[in-house]
Motif scaffolding. Structure first.
Motif, PDB file in Angstrom:
ATOM      1  N   UNK A 145      38.472  38.322  38.441  1.00  0.00           N
ATOM      2  CA  UNK A 145      38.791  38.555  39.855  1.00  0.00           C
ATOM      3  C   UNK A 145      37.541  39.116  40.514  1.00  0.00           C
ATOM      4  N   UNK A 146      36.721  38.219  41.057  1.00  0.00           N
ATOM      5  CA  UNK A 146      35.413  38.650  41.570  1.00  0.00           C
ATOM      6  C   UNK A 146      35.544  39.617  42.745  1.00  0.00           C
ATOM      7  N   UNK A 147      36.549  39.422  43.586  1.00  0.00           N
ATOM      8  CA  UNK A 147      36.691  40.293  44.747  1.00  0.00           C
ATOM      9  C   UNK A 147      37.022  41.721  44.321  1.00  0.00           C
ATOM     10  N   UNK A 148      37.914  41.847  43.356  1.00  0.00           N
ATOM     11  CA  UNK A 148      38.286  43.178  42.868  1.00  0.00           C
ATOM     12  C   UNK A 148      37.129  43.831  42.124  1.00  0.00           C
ATOM     13  N   UNK A 149      36.388  43.022  41.357  1.00  0.00           N
ATOM     14  CA  UNK A 149      35.248  43.561  40.608  1.00  0.00           C
ATOM     15  C   UNK A 149      34.154  44.042  41.553  1.00  0.00           C
ATOM     16  N   UNK A 150      33.878  43.237  42.583  1.00  0.00           N
ATOM     17  CA  UNK A 150      32.838  43.621  43.537  1.00  0.00           C
ATOM     18  C   UNK A 150      33.243  44.878  44.305  1.00  0.00           C
ATOM     19  N   UNK A 151      34.477  44.949  44.748  1.00  0.00           N
ATOM     20  CA  UNK A 151      34.940  46.121  45.506  1.00  0.00           C
ATOM     21  C   UNK A 151      34.886  47.377  44.644  1.00  0.00           C
ATOM     22  N   UNK A 152      35.312  47.246  43.375  1.00  0.00           N
ATOM     23  CA  UNK A 152      35.283  48.398  42.472  1.00  0.00           C
ATOM     24  C   UNK A 152      33.846  48.834  42.203  1.00  0.00           C
ATOM     25  N   UNK A 153      32.926  47.875  42.028  1.00  0.00           N
ATOM     26  CA  UNK A 153      31.534  48.220  41.776  1.00  0.00           C
ATOM     27  C   UNK A 153      30.890  48.933  42.961  1.00  0.00           C
ATOM     28  N   UNK A 154      31.178  48.446  44.167  1.00  0.00           N
ATOM     29  CA  UNK A 154      30.613  49.087  45.361  1.00  0.00           C
ATOM     30  C   UNK A 154      31.195  50.484  45.536  1.00  0.00           C
ATOM     31  N   UNK A 155      32.500  50.652  45.253  1.00  0.00           N
ATOM     32  CA  UNK A 155      33.115  51.971  45.339  1.00  0.00           C
ATOM     33  C   UNK A 155      32.491  52.925  44.320  1.00  0.00           C
ATOM     34  N   UNK A 156      32.137  52.382  43.150  1.00  0.00           N
ATOM     35  CA  UNK A 156      31.486  53.211  42.137  1.00  0.00           C
ATOM     36  C   UNK A 156      30.116  53.695  42.588  1.00  0.00           C
TER      37      UNK A 156
END
Length: 516
Positions: A145-156
Motif C-alpha cells: 500500500x504505497x499511499x499508506x507507506x508514504x504517509x507513515x514515512x513522512x509522519x515519521x
C-alpha cells in the motif's frame, strides 16, 4: 547594619590580585591564561547559541512544509486509491501544491555571521525532495500500500524533526542560563540619558549657487558627437563600428546593455531552457528551481526573438517551443512572489481553466510570428534587392590605371606630411590597418561597413591627405594578354574616331543659307 554582598557573586573576574599561585608559576602568565580561557569559553558559548537559534528557524520552516505535504496527501487520498494512479506523479503533484501555497520563500534565511560558513544551506524545495526520495527508498520498490507507506514515512520524519527541536531547545535554554549567570562588560548599558542643547536658528540663508551661462542650441546632442560618429538617415552606425572584424581580446571591456531593445538576444541559459519539450512541466520546474535567473524579463524577450529567427530559418517546431517557454516564464513572473509554484500547480491540475488560457496565448503568439515571417519572406522574394544597402567602393575607371595607397610617415617632417598624418590618425583602427596593408580590397571591405555619408567623407579625407594616387599600368606587348589589350585599345580608339567624324559631318549639313 548588615550589608548584602551576594550581588557581587555574579561578577566574573579574570584578574584578581588576591589570587595565589604556585611559586614556580608566573602570576601574570597565569592570569593572562585564565583571561584567554574565559574569553574563549564565552565566545564558543555565544556561537553555539546563535547556531542553535538558526537551526531551530530552519527546522520550523521544514516542519511547516511537512505539515502542508501531509494535508495535501490526506486531501487527495481518494485519488491515490485509484488503480491507474502513478505514485511518482501523485507525489510530484503534492509537492508542487505545497510549494504554491505562498506561506514562505523557498530560500531559507541567511545564517548569522560565523554560523554554517563551511556549507551552503539548501533550499526548502530541495529538502522536501530529498525527504520524499528517502521515504520512497524506505518503502521499497513495490510496497503493498504505497499511499499508506508514504504517509507513515513522512509522519515519521516529522516526528524526528520535532524531537530534534526539543533537544535543541533544551541545549539552548541551558546555554542561555549559563550566559546569564555572570555579569560581563557586554551587559553594561546606559539606563537612560537626556541632553538638551538650545541652539539659535541660523537666519541667514544658504548662499545661492553661481549661475553658469549656457547656450541653447536646437540639437544639443550634435555638440557631443564626432564627425565620424554620427548616424545617417538609414540609422547605420558610425565609422568606428567598421572595426568589427577584430575579435575582442579583453572580455572585461565588453559592456552589456540589457535595456537596449535593438540588441536583444537569448542567453545560453535561455537557449538551454528552450530545448525542453512542450508539456514537460516537471523538467521545467526543476530547471527553474536550479536556475532562478531564467525567470527574468530579458530571457522572455530573448526567447521570443529566438522564435522569430527560427521561424524565418524554417524551423516551426523549435519556434513554437520557444514561444511556449517564453510565455511560461512570463506567466511565472506576472503571478507575483510565488508565481512559479502557483503556475505549475494550476497548469498541472487536470481540467483547470489556466491550461486553456495559457495554450491559447501560446497559439495566438505563434500565429502572429508565423504570419509576420511569411509576409517578410514574401516581400524579400518579390524584391530581393530591397535589403541591399548602398555602398561606396574605390575602383579605377580606366582599366589601364590602378589606385595606389600612400601612407604618411609616422614621424613627418614637412607640413604637408604632418597634415596628412593628422588626417590618418582620425580614421578608425580598422580603416588604418586596411590602409597600411596597401590592398584596395581590404579598404573597400571597411568602406562597405560604413554608411554612404561616412564613406564619402573618408574618401574625401583620403584625397585631401594625398593617400590615394592613380598610376598608369604598363602593357607588355610580347605576351598574348598584352597583345589582346593593345588590340582592344586600338579598336576602341578607331570607333571613337569614326564617331567623331560622323558627328562632324552631321553637324556641318544642318546649316541654313541666307540669300541677299
Amino acid at each position: 547594619m548588615v550589608v548584602n554582598y551576594s550581588k557581587w557573586d555574579a561578577l566574573e573576574l579574570s584578574d584578581d590580585s588576591d589570587i595565589e599561585v604556585h611559586p614556580n608559576v608566573d602570576k601574570r602568565s597565569f592570569i593572562r591564561a585564565k583571561q584567554n580561557q574565559i574569553h574563549q569559553q564565552r565566545f564558543e558559548r555565544r556561537h553555539q547559541i546563535e547556531t542553535l537559534k538558526y537551526e531551530r528557524i530552519i527546522n520550523d520552516g521544514l516542519l511547516q512544509r511537512i505539515d502542508n505535504l501531509l494535508r495535501s496527501l490526506q486531501k487527495h487520498a481518494q485519488q491515490a486509491a485509484a488503480p491507474s494512479q502513478n505514485p511518482d506523479e501523485f507525489m510530484m503533484n503534492a509537492l508542487m501544491e505545497c510549494a504554491g501555497d505562498g506561506t514562505d520563500d523557498d530560500e531559507p534565511p541567511k545564517p548569522p555571521p560565523g554560523v554554517h560558513t563551511q556549507t551552503e544551506q539548501p533550499r526548502y524545495s530541495v529538502m522536501m525532495a530529498s525527504l520524499v526520495d528517502q521515504v520512497k527508498k524506505d518503502a521499497g520498490d513495490k510496497p503493498q500500500d504505497w499511499f499508506k507507506s508514504y504517509s507513515k514515512g513522512i509522519q515519521g520524519h516529522k516526528t524526528k524533526v520535532e524531537n530534534l527541536q526539543k533537544e535543541l531547545m533544551q541545549k539552548l535554554t541551558q546555554l542561555e542560563k549559563e550566559e546569564g549567570q555572570k555579569i560581563t562588560s557586554d551587559n553594561i548599558h546606559t539606563g537612560f540619558s537626556v541632553s538638551s542643547v538650545s541652539k539659535e536658528q541660523d537666519k541667514s540663508k544658504a548662499a545661492a549657487k553661481p549661475k553658469s551661462e549656457t547656450v541653447e542650441v536646437l540639437n544639443p546632442g550634435a555638440l557631443k558627437r564626432d564627425s565620424l560618429k554620427r548616424l545617417d538617415s538609414a540609422g547605420q552606425s558610425s565609422g568606428a563600428e567598421a572595426d568589427v572584424e577584430d575579435e575582442v581580446k579583453d572580455p572585461s571591456k565588453v559592456v552589456e546593455d540589457d535595456e537596449d531593445e535593438e540588441h536583444i538576444e537569448p542567453t545560453a541559459l535561455g537557449k538551454t531552457f528552450a530545448k525542453i519539450k512542450m508539456g514537460d512541466y516537471k523538467k521545467c520546474l526543476q530547471f527553474i528551481s536550479e536556475n532562478r535567473d531564467v525567470v527574468k524579463e530579458r530571457e522572455t524577450d530573448g526567447l521570443l526573438v529566438e522564435a522569430f529567427n527560427a521561424q524565418m530559418d524554417g524551423k516551426p517546431e523549435y519556434a513554437r517551443n520557444c514561444v511556449h517557454q517564453a510565455l511560461l516564464l512570463q506567466y511565472c513572473r506576472s503571478l507575483g512572489r510565488d508565481g512559479v509554484g502557483l503556475f505549475f500547480k494550476r497548469i498541472t491540475t487536470s481540467g483547470h481553466q489556466a491550461q486553456k488560457v495559457f495554450l491559447d496565448d501560446v497559439n495566438d503568439t505563434y500565429a502572429r510570428i508565423r504570419t509576420r515571417t511569411a509576409e517578410i519572406a514574401k516581400e524579400r522574394a518579390a524584391n530581393p534587392k530591397a535589403t541591399e544597402t548602398e555602398q561606396i567602393q574605390l575602383h579605377s575607371v580606366d582599366p589601364n590605371t590602378s589606385i595606389h595607397i600612400n601612407i604618411p610617415s609616422a614621424s613627418p617632417t614637412e607640413e604637408v606630411e604632418v597634415k596628412a598624418r593628422e588626417i590618418f590618425d582620425t580614421f578608425p583602427p580598422g580603416l588604418q590597418r586596411a590602409l597600411e596593408s596597401g590592398e584596395l580590397d581590404k579598404v573597400n571591405e571597411v568602406l562597405g561597413k560604413m554608411s554612404v555619408e561616412e564613406a564619402e567623407e573618408v574618401v574625401e579625407k583620403l584625397g585631401d591627405g594625398g593617400m590615394l594616387s592613380v598610376e598608369e599600368g604598363v602593357i607588355d606587348g610580347t605576351t598574348e594578354e598584352g597583345r589582346e589589350k593593345l588590340k582592344g585599345l586600338e579598336e576602341k580608339a578607331r570607333v571613337e574616331k569614326l564617331a567623331e567624324e560622323e558627328a562632324a559631318r552631321s553637324g556641318g549639313g544642318d546649316g541654313v543659307e541666307i540669300a541677299d
